[in-house]
Design a protein around this motif. Structure first.
Motif, PDB file in Angstrom:
ATOM      1  N   VAL A 114     -11.099 -63.419 -10.348  1.00 52.08           N
ATOM      2  CA  VAL A 114     -10.555 -62.548 -11.390  1.00 52.08           C
ATOM      3  C   VAL A 114      -9.222 -63.072 -11.932  1.00 52.08           C
ATOM      4  CG1 VAL A 114      -9.254 -60.868 -10.026  1.00 52.08           C
ATOM      5  CG2 VAL A 114     -10.518 -60.106 -12.014  1.00 52.08           C
ATOM      6  N   GLY A 115      -8.553 -63.937 -11.173  1.00 47.20           N
ATOM      7  CA  GLY A 115      -7.317 -64.550 -11.641  1.00 47.20           C
ATOM      8  C   GLY A 115      -6.075 -63.701 -11.476  1.00 47.20           C
ATOM      9  N   ASP A 116      -6.127 -62.698 -10.606  1.00 47.54           N
ATOM     10  CA  ASP A 116      -4.990 -61.802 -10.440  1.00 47.54           C
ATOM     11  C   ASP A 116      -5.073 -61.141  -9.069  1.00 47.54           C
ATOM     12  OD1 ASP A 116      -3.346 -59.376 -10.553  1.00 47.54           O
ATOM     13  OD2 ASP A 116      -3.272 -59.659 -12.721  1.00 47.54           O
ATOM     14  N   ARG A 117      -3.977 -61.177  -8.325  1.00 46.51           N
ATOM     15  CA  ARG A 117      -3.968 -60.600  -6.975  1.00 46.51           C
ATOM     16  C   ARG A 117      -3.859 -59.072  -6.952  1.00 46.51           C
ATOM     17  NH1 ARG A 117      -1.400 -64.553  -2.724  1.00 46.51           N
ATOM     18  NH2 ARG A 117      -1.903 -66.509  -3.708  1.00 46.51           N
ATOM     19  N   THR A 118      -3.558 -58.455  -8.094  1.00 41.08           N
ATOM     20  CA  THR A 118      -3.360 -57.008  -8.117  1.00 41.08           C
ATOM     21  C   THR A 118      -4.637 -56.218  -8.409  1.00 41.08           C
ATOM     22  OG1 THR A 118      -2.833 -56.874 -10.483  1.00 41.08           O
ATOM     23  CG2 THR A 118      -1.009 -57.376  -8.970  1.00 41.08           C
ATOM     24  N   VAL A 119      -5.681 -56.892  -8.817  1.00 38.88           N
ATOM     25  CA  VAL A 119      -6.878 -56.200  -9.288  1.00 38.88           C
ATOM     26  C   VAL A 119      -7.571 -55.406  -8.183  1.00 38.88           C
ATOM     27  CG1 VAL A 119      -9.150 -56.530 -10.344  1.00 38.88           C
ATOM     28  CG2 VAL A 119      -7.178 -57.766 -11.216  1.00 38.88           C
ATOM     29  N   LYS A 120      -7.613 -55.936  -6.973  1.00 38.10           N
ATOM     30  CA  LYS A 120      -8.271 -55.205  -5.872  1.00 38.10           C
ATOM     31  C   LYS A 120      -7.647 -53.824  -5.693  1.00 38.10           C
ATOM     32  CE  LYS A 120      -7.606 -58.235  -2.754  1.00 38.10           C
ATOM     33  NZ  LYS A 120      -7.342 -59.568  -2.324  1.00 38.10           N
ATOM     34  N   GLU A 121      -6.320 -53.763  -5.701  1.00 39.53           N
ATOM     35  CA  GLU A 121      -5.656 -52.471  -5.528  1.00 39.53           C
ATOM     36  C   GLU A 121      -5.890 -51.555  -6.726  1.00 39.53           C
ATOM     37  OE1 GLU A 121      -4.478 -51.145  -2.773  1.00 39.53           O
ATOM     38  OE2 GLU A 121      -5.235 -53.020  -1.942  1.00 39.53           O
ATOM     39  N   ARG A 122      -5.886 -52.134  -7.928  1.00 33.89           N
ATOM     40  CA  ARG A 122      -6.165 -51.329  -9.122  1.00 33.89           C
ATOM     41  C   ARG A 122      -7.570 -50.725  -9.028  1.00 33.89           C
ATOM     42  NH1 ARG A 122      -2.710 -52.562 -13.713  1.00 33.89           N
ATOM     43  NH2 ARG A 122      -1.310 -54.241 -13.177  1.00 33.89           N
ATOM     44  N   ILE A 123      -8.517 -51.516  -8.551  1.00 35.87           N
ATOM     45  CA  ILE A 123      -9.883 -51.014  -8.378  1.00 35.87           C
ATOM     46  C   ILE A 123      -9.897 -49.882  -7.368  1.00 35.87           C
ATOM     47  CG2 ILE A 123     -12.118 -51.609  -7.355  1.00 35.87           C
ATOM     48  CD1 ILE A 123     -11.856 -54.347  -8.798  1.00 35.87           C
ATOM     49  N   ARG A 124      -9.277 -50.090  -6.234  1.00 34.50           N
ATOM     50  CA  ARG A 124      -9.273 -49.067  -5.179  1.00 34.50           C
ATOM     51  C   ARG A 124      -8.563 -47.782  -5.622  1.00 34.50           C
ATOM     52  NH1 ARG A 124     -12.060 -50.452  -0.937  1.00 34.50           N
ATOM     53  NH2 ARG A 124     -11.986 -52.543  -0.090  1.00 34.50           N
ATOM     54  N   GLU A 125      -7.588 -47.912  -6.504  1.00 43.02           N
ATOM     55  CA  GLU A 125      -6.842 -46.746  -6.992  1.00 43.02           C
ATOM     56  C   GLU A 125      -7.467 -46.124  -8.244  1.00 43.02           C
ATOM     57  OE1 GLU A 125      -2.961 -48.403  -7.539  1.00 43.02           O
ATOM     58  OE2 GLU A 125      -2.632 -48.652  -5.384  1.00 43.02           O
TER      59      GLU A 125
END
Length: 159
Positions: A114-125
């Motif tokens: 995805v090219g971004d380390r923050t996406v997993k948390e955005r998905i979970r939130e």
């Protein structure tokens, strides 16, 4: 659907429909299809399926999930669809969904895809929509920049 490869969900490898079938042993296909169709993702419909991968993730194990049908190529937004699919799984099965472990580069395979380390948390939130909307202006700028150079049409497909 390549983003699915960065999770513990089967992307349908080992079936006759790789990247069309998405699922896992812990998923209820009717529930997931209902959730995705309620989101009203442009150009796609989901229907519940059962499948048993012959190899790769969940090899030999009955999985339940969805089959994605592209009903309008011009409306379909593949990256948004993949992200919203993973977000729906995270919402429905928060304890079961996992992202592949970190690798030697200290980032997960999903982060690399995805090219971004923050996406997993955005998905979970449940906040992936804000990130998706942040692409709109750069995509419009890119489209305006390259449109004069297009050989096979006058429109850039940016999603």
């Amino acid at each position: 659907m390549g983003l699915i490869e960065g999770t513990n969900l089967s992307e349908g490898r080992g079936t006759t429909r790789p990247f069309e079938f998405i699922g896992a042993p812990f998923i209820n296909g009717v529930q997931l299809a209902t959730r995705l169709n309620a989101i009203d993702l442009p150009g796609v419909l989901a229907r519940p399926v059962f499948f048993k991968p012959a190899f790769q993730k969940h090899e030999g194990i009955l999985c339940e999930g969805i089959q994605l049908h592209v009903v309008s190529r011009s409306l379909c937004q593949p990256v948004k669809t993949g992200l919203k699919l993973i977000e729906a799984v995270a919402e429905l099965y928060p304890d079961e969904l996992s992202f592949n472990e970190d690798n030697e580069s200290k980032s997960s395979f999903f982060d690399q895809l995805v090219g971004d380390r923050t996406v997993k948390e955005r998905i979970r939130e449940g906040q992936i929509d804000d990130w998706i909307e942040s692409w709109e202006l750069p995509l419009q700028q890119f489209s305006a920049l390259v449109t004069p150079y297009l050989l096979y049409g006058d429109k850039v497909t940016t999603r």
